[in-house]
Design an enzyme around this catalytic site. Structure first.
Site, PDB file in Angstrom:
ATOM      1  N   LYS A 284      -6.058  -2.364  -1.427  1.00 60.15           N
ATOM      2  CA  LYS A 284      -6.930  -2.018  -0.029  1.00 60.15           C
ATOM      3  C   LYS A 284      -7.669  -3.217   0.262  1.00 60.15           C
ATOM      4  O   LYS A 284      -7.832  -3.550   1.355  1.00 60.15           O
ATOM      5  CB  LYS A 284      -8.151  -0.967  -0.506  1.00 60.15           C
TER       6      LYS A 284
ATOM      7  N   ARG B  86      -8.180  10.623  -8.560  1.00 60.92           N
ATOM      8  CA  ARG B  86      -7.537  11.484  -7.574  1.00 60.92           C
ATOM      9  C   ARG B  86      -6.564  10.207  -6.809  1.00 60.92           C
ATOM     10  O   ARG B  86      -6.958  10.049  -5.568  1.00 60.92           O
ATOM     11  CB  ARG B  86      -8.127  12.139  -6.597  1.00 60.92           C
TER      12      ARG B  86
ATOM     13  N   TYR C  71       0.796  -1.126   0.030  1.00 56.27           N
ATOM     14  CA  TYR C  71      -0.002  -0.116  -0.075  1.00 56.27           C
ATOM     15  C   TYR C  71       0.849   1.239  -0.078  1.00 56.27           C
ATOM     16  O   TYR C  71       2.000   1.165  -0.474  1.00 56.27           O
ATOM     17  CB  TYR C  71      -0.814  -0.117   1.168  1.00 56.27           C
TER      18      TYR C  71
ATOM     19  N   ASN D 240       0.211  12.720   2.818  1.00 63.84           N
ATOM     20  CA  ASN D 240       0.953  11.505   2.080  1.00 63.84           C
ATOM     21  C   ASN D 240       1.525  12.105   0.955  1.00 63.84           C
ATOM     22  O   ASN D 240       1.187  12.784   0.353  1.00 63.84           O
ATOM     23  CB  ASN D 240       0.074  10.592   2.047  1.00 63.84           C
TER      24      ASN D 240
ATOM     25  N   GLU E 125     -13.365   5.122  -3.283  1.00 64.04           N
ATOM     26  CA  GLU E 125     -11.973   5.395  -3.068  1.00 64.04           C
ATOM     27  C   GLU E 125     -11.203   6.118  -4.156  1.00 64.04           C
ATOM     28  O   GLU E 125     -11.325   5.983  -5.344  1.00 64.04           O
ATOM     29  CB  GLU E 125     -11.140   3.860  -2.878  1.00 64.04           C
ATOM     30  N   ASP E 126     -10.718   6.953  -3.535  1.00 63.85           N
ATOM     31  CA  ASP E 126      -9.794   8.033  -4.631  1.00 63.85           C
ATOM     32  C   ASP E 126     -10.645   8.658  -5.638  1.00 63.85           C
ATOM     33  O   ASP E 126     -10.210   8.772  -6.873  1.00 63.85           O
ATOM     34  CB  ASP E 126      -8.545   7.335  -5.177  1.00 63.85           C
TER      35      ASP E 126
ATOM     36  N   ASP F  88     -13.623   6.165   1.996  1.00 62.54           N
ATOM     37  CA  ASP F  88     -12.624   6.047   2.761  1.00 62.54           C
ATOM     38  C   ASP F  88     -11.580   7.269   3.166  1.00 62.54           C
ATOM     39  O   ASP F  88     -11.341   7.532   4.013  1.00 62.54           O
ATOM     40  CB  ASP F  88     -11.488   4.733   2.498  1.00 62.54           C
ATOM     41  N   ASP F  89     -11.528   7.917   1.814  1.00 65.41           N
ATOM     42  CA  ASP F  89     -10.921   9.248   1.948  1.00 65.41           C
ATOM     43  C   ASP F  89     -11.435  10.272   2.978  1.00 65.41           C
ATOM     44  O   ASP F  89     -10.850  11.013   3.788  1.00 65.41           O
ATOM     45  CB  ASP F  89     -10.682   9.765   0.562  1.00 65.41           C
TER      46      ASP F  89
HETATM   47  P1  NAD Z   1      -7.789  18.405  -1.216  1.00 63.71           P
HETATM   48  O1  NAD Z   1      -6.994  18.805  -2.558  1.00 63.71           O
HETATM   49  O2  NAD Z   1      -9.245  18.147  -1.346  1.00 63.71           O
HETATM   50  O3  NAD Z   1      -7.565  19.541  -0.032  1.00 63.71           O
HETATM   51  C1  NAD Z   1      -6.118  20.093   0.066  1.00 63.71           C
HETATM   52  C2  NAD Z   1      -6.332  21.566   0.740  1.00 63.71           C
HETATM   53  O4  NAD Z   1      -5.156  21.830   1.342  1.00 63.71           O
HETATM   54  C3  NAD Z   1      -7.211  22.705   0.089  1.00 63.71           C
HETATM   55  O5  NAD Z   1      -8.186  23.203   1.045  1.00 63.71           O
HETATM   56  C4  NAD Z   1      -6.215  23.638  -0.210  1.00 63.71           C
HETATM   57  O6  NAD Z   1      -6.509  24.941  -0.365  1.00 63.71           O
HETATM   58  C5  NAD Z   1      -5.357  23.550   1.046  1.00 63.71           C
HETATM   59  N1  NAD Z   1      -3.824  23.875   0.853  1.00 63.71           N
HETATM   60  C6  NAD Z   1      -2.990  23.392  -0.443  1.00 63.71           C
HETATM   61  N2  NAD Z   1      -1.765  24.072   0.016  1.00 63.71           N
HETATM   62  C7  NAD Z   1      -1.814  24.778   0.986  1.00 63.71           C
HETATM   63  C8  NAD Z   1      -0.941  25.551   1.838  1.00 63.71           C
HETATM   64  N3  NAD Z   1       0.208  25.750   1.409  1.00 63.71           N
HETATM   65  N4  NAD Z   1      -1.418  26.363   2.927  1.00 63.71           N
HETATM   66  C9  NAD Z   1      -2.689  26.058   3.135  1.00 63.71           C
HETATM   67  N5  NAD Z   1      -3.579  25.354   2.859  1.00 63.71           N
HETATM   68  C10 NAD Z   1      -3.401  24.510   1.648  1.00 63.71           C
HETATM   69  O7  NAD Z   1      -7.092  16.913  -0.523  1.00 63.71           O
HETATM   70  P2  NAD Z   1      -7.468  16.022   0.791  1.00 63.71           P
HETATM   71  O8  NAD Z   1      -8.050  15.099  -0.031  1.00 63.71           O
HETATM   72  O9  NAD Z   1      -8.129  16.757   1.669  1.00 63.71           O
HETATM   73  O10 NAD Z   1      -5.945  15.610   1.036  1.00 63.71           O
HETATM   74  C11 NAD Z   1      -5.068  16.491   1.592  1.00 63.71           C
HETATM   75  C12 NAD Z   1      -4.068  15.603   2.070  1.00 63.71           C
HETATM   76  O11 NAD Z   1      -4.407  14.863   2.982  1.00 63.71           O
HETATM   77  C13 NAD Z   1      -3.240  15.132   1.221  1.00 63.71           C
HETATM   78  O12 NAD Z   1      -1.968  15.395   1.123  1.00 63.71           O
HETATM   79  C14 NAD Z   1      -3.503  13.454   1.462  1.00 63.71           C
HETATM   80  O13 NAD Z   1      -2.099  12.789   1.535  1.00 63.71           O
HETATM   81  C15 NAD Z   1      -3.804  13.797   3.126  1.00 63.71           C
HETATM   82  N6  NAD Z   1      -4.582  12.633   3.433  1.00 63.71           N
HETATM   83  C16 NAD Z   1      -3.994  11.883   4.521  1.00 63.71           C
HETATM   84  C17 NAD Z   1      -4.848  10.802   5.028  1.00 63.71           C
HETATM   85  C18 NAD Z   1      -4.233   9.880   6.163  1.00 63.71           C
HETATM   86  O14 NAD Z   1      -3.370  10.215   6.496  1.00 63.71           O
HETATM   87  N7  NAD Z   1      -5.099   9.081   6.718  1.00 63.71           N
HETATM   88  C19 NAD Z   1      -6.184  10.378   4.483  1.00 63.71           C
HETATM   89  C20 NAD Z   1      -6.545  11.097   3.257  1.00 63.71           C
HETATM   90  C21 NAD Z   1      -5.771  12.211   2.973  1.00 63.71           C
END
Ligand code: NAD
Length: 536
Positions: A164, A146, A93, A397, A235-236, A258-259
């Site tokens: 997954k 995505r 994964y 991530n 997913e994604d 899941d996201d």
């Molecule tokens: P997304 O694109 O929907 O949202 C990203 C957000 O971050 C947006 O609101 C954007 O405006 C903001 N952003 C981007 N750059 C920025 C900066 N420099 N300063 C302030 N805000 C900023 O993405 P998402 O699906 O919400 O995922 C975001 C992150 O969360 C990804 O990197 C993903 O890897 C991580 N994530 C982690 C887990 C986990 O750890 N379990 C699960 C899901 C997503």
């Protein structure tokens, strides 16, 4: 025992034990002469596989090795994964699966899932007949738009549902033949992929709008008809589609995203557990998010439910949660906000990130931006000025995208941060102490949640089930974990963790009246006995 003989046995990964076949099995199955003389125990086979994995130079090669093993000898594959979960999970994964998806069309060998394209419109129920298994209980589906932080990978995203579902089996014992990875291959807008002659997917621009939604709906309805007891995990998908599909289906069928919801549950569990370190009750927390996308909003939405369960009104609960995005503090006067931001757009002055921390004085900071380095030394230090034990989640991530590293969080807070990340960080030594950063890995939750849902034959997955899973996970954090600063139990305990979550989730489903079967007298044993055991 199978009816198959000779090479048909060795070529069927669901029954093949290779050199693990005993002398008498070799006689019965006609395998004499087809295998070398020695008979190996499964333990020895596991050691041999691990030695091969460790000899490889690159993680993508390790991924390919494991993928082939899964085809060739399923039980051995799952023994390897379960016995070495901390080493193997990052290979099957994140992060390696991201690389595998990028190279999917280059490294493709044996098909492992189901592909649906716009050409199948009107035929999805019919073509699902081609899938040999009839009792599917868990489906993971993506449209590849995505994939992790990598964007639109089209059909190359198939690595995600495959990975997954391998975790569903390894972590929660869902029977492998009851899992179905699905790629809704509606095209891709990724020009580089479209130009790749080796690309295996539907080589057109993405289907969009109503025709896209109709195809997804045809798939969902076909699943209801063919596999009415199956859980669908979305997913994604691109954030607007992820929300659109979730809102459309979550009160109708057994499904979740899941996201959005899995991430939220894991994060909530971490925040619950942090209360055990900071001694500040969950209901009193002020939480600030950096990033206002699907991950952060999903976490906040579930936290509102959790705060409501503590007796707060919806309005009071939302006021505990603050967002900062690339334009600064999310406030009511902004005109650039998306619909999902509006409930959290409080009346407040427009401030930048640092000013917002000074003004709001949050106890917990959660980063979900995909923007590395956004938790600067100044930000972490300011959180440490405000809090004895600042709680800092850097969820982006892979590791290279984390808002700050574990070492930075501990160093910049003089060892006081309670730190969690989305991708794994190694333990950090700081001034004579060893800190073990927890990883907010979705694999803590979705396998057990899914197991509980299918064991109770739940009709839907309401928020109460996610809250139950989060609370159960937080309770499994041991005193030892807490003393090391970790907000999650060790992944090595994942089978036991998933079982606990499954029991709690199923129990809640019975309590809520959404279960489709009668509660067994001994629920734990009933679930435990179902779980796939890969030992020969
Ligand atoms: P997304 O694109 O929907 O949202 C990203 C957000 O971050 C947006 O609101 C954007 O405006 C903001 N952003 C981007 N750059 C920025 C900066 N420099 N300063 C302030 N805000 C900023 O993405 P998402 O699906 O919400 O995922 C975001 C992150 O969360 C990804 O990197 C993903 O890897 C991580 N994530 C982690 C887990 C986990 O750890 N379990 C699960 C899901 C997503």
């Amino acid at each position: 025992m199978t009816n198959k003989r000779n090479f048909d046995v060795l070529h069927d990964g669901t029954i093949n034990k290779s050199v693990g076949f005993t002398k008498s099995e070799r006689e019965v199955l006609g395998l004499q002469g087809l295998l070398p003389h020695s008979i190996a125990s499964q333990d020895l086979q596991v050691s041999r596989v691990m030695a091969s994995i460790r000899r490889k130079g690159f993680d993508i090669e390790r991924y390919i090795l494991l993928s082939s093993l899964q085809d060739r000898n399923e039980k051995l594959f799952y023994r390897v994964v379960i016995d070495h979960i901390e080493e193997i999970m990052p290979l099957i994964y994140t992060p390696t699966v991201g690389e595998a998806c990028k190279e999917f069309s280059q490294i493709f060998r044996a098909p492992k899932g189901f592909y649906i394209t716009p050409d199948d419109k009107g035929e999805i129920t019919k073509i699902l007949d081609n899938w040999p298994e009839k009792d599917i209980r868990v489906i993971v589906v993506t449209d590849g738009q995505r994939i992790l932080g990598l964007g639109d990978l089209g059909a190359n995203g198939m690595g995600i549902p495959i990975g997954k579902l391998a975790l569903y089996t390894a972590c929660a014992g869902i029977l492998p033949h009851q899992c179905l990875p699905v790629m809704l291959d509606v095209g891709t807008n990724n020009g580089e992929i479209l130009e790749d002659v080796l690309y295996l997917g539907y080589p057109k621009k993405r289907l969009q709008g109503q025709v896209y939604l109709d195809l997804v709906d045809e798939f969902v309805q076909a699943v209801q008809q063919k596999y009415p007891r199956a859980l669908i995990q979305f997913e994604d998908f691109l954030t607007p589609n992820a929300y659109g599909l979730l809102n459309k289906y979550k009160n109708q069928i057994l499904c979740f995203n899941d996201d959005i919801q899995g991430t939220a549950t894991v994060a909530l569990a971490g925040v619950y557990a942090s209360s055990r370190i900071t001694n500040r009750s969950f209901a009193d927390l002020k939480i600030m998010f950096l990033g206002a996308g699907s991950a952060a909003t999903g976490i906040a939405d579930l936290m509102v439910k959790a705060l409501e369960a503590e007796g707060l009104t919806t309005t009071e609960a939302r006021k505990r949660l603050w967002f900062v995005d690339i334009e600064g503090l999310v406030v009511a006067s902004r005109s650039d906000l998306m619909e999902h931001n509006l409930p959290y757009a409080h009346k407040h002055a427009r401030l930048n990130f640092l000013e917002a921390i000074d003004s709001i004085r949050p106890h917990v900071l959660i980063g979900a931006t995909g923007a590395p380095g956004t938790f600067t030394e100044e930000i972490v230090a300011r959180m440490a000025d405000i809090n004895d034990r600042p709680v800092i989640f850097a969820l982006s991530n892979p590791t290279s995208k984390a808002e700050c590293t574990a070492e930075q969080a501990y160093t910049w807070s003089q060892g006081r941060a309670v730190f969690t990340s989305g991708s794994p960080f190694k333990p950090v030594h700081y001034e004579g102490n060893v800190f073990r950063p927890g990883q907010g890995n979705n694999a803590y939750v979705f396998p057990g949640l899914g197991l509980g849902a299918i064991m109770s034959d739940a009709s839907i997955i309401p928020d109460e089930l996610f809250l139950e899973a989060a609370f159960t996970l937080s309770q499994l954090v041991t005193i030892q974990d807490i003393s090391e600063g970790a907000l999650y139990p060790r992944l090595t305990e994942i089978r036991a963790i998933s079982l606990e979550i499954a029991v709690a989730v199923a129990e809640k489903a019975y309590e809520l009246g959404i279960a489709g079967n009668q509660r067994p007298k001994d629920l734990r044993t009933y679930i435990e006995e179902y779980m796939f055991d890969p030992r020969y």
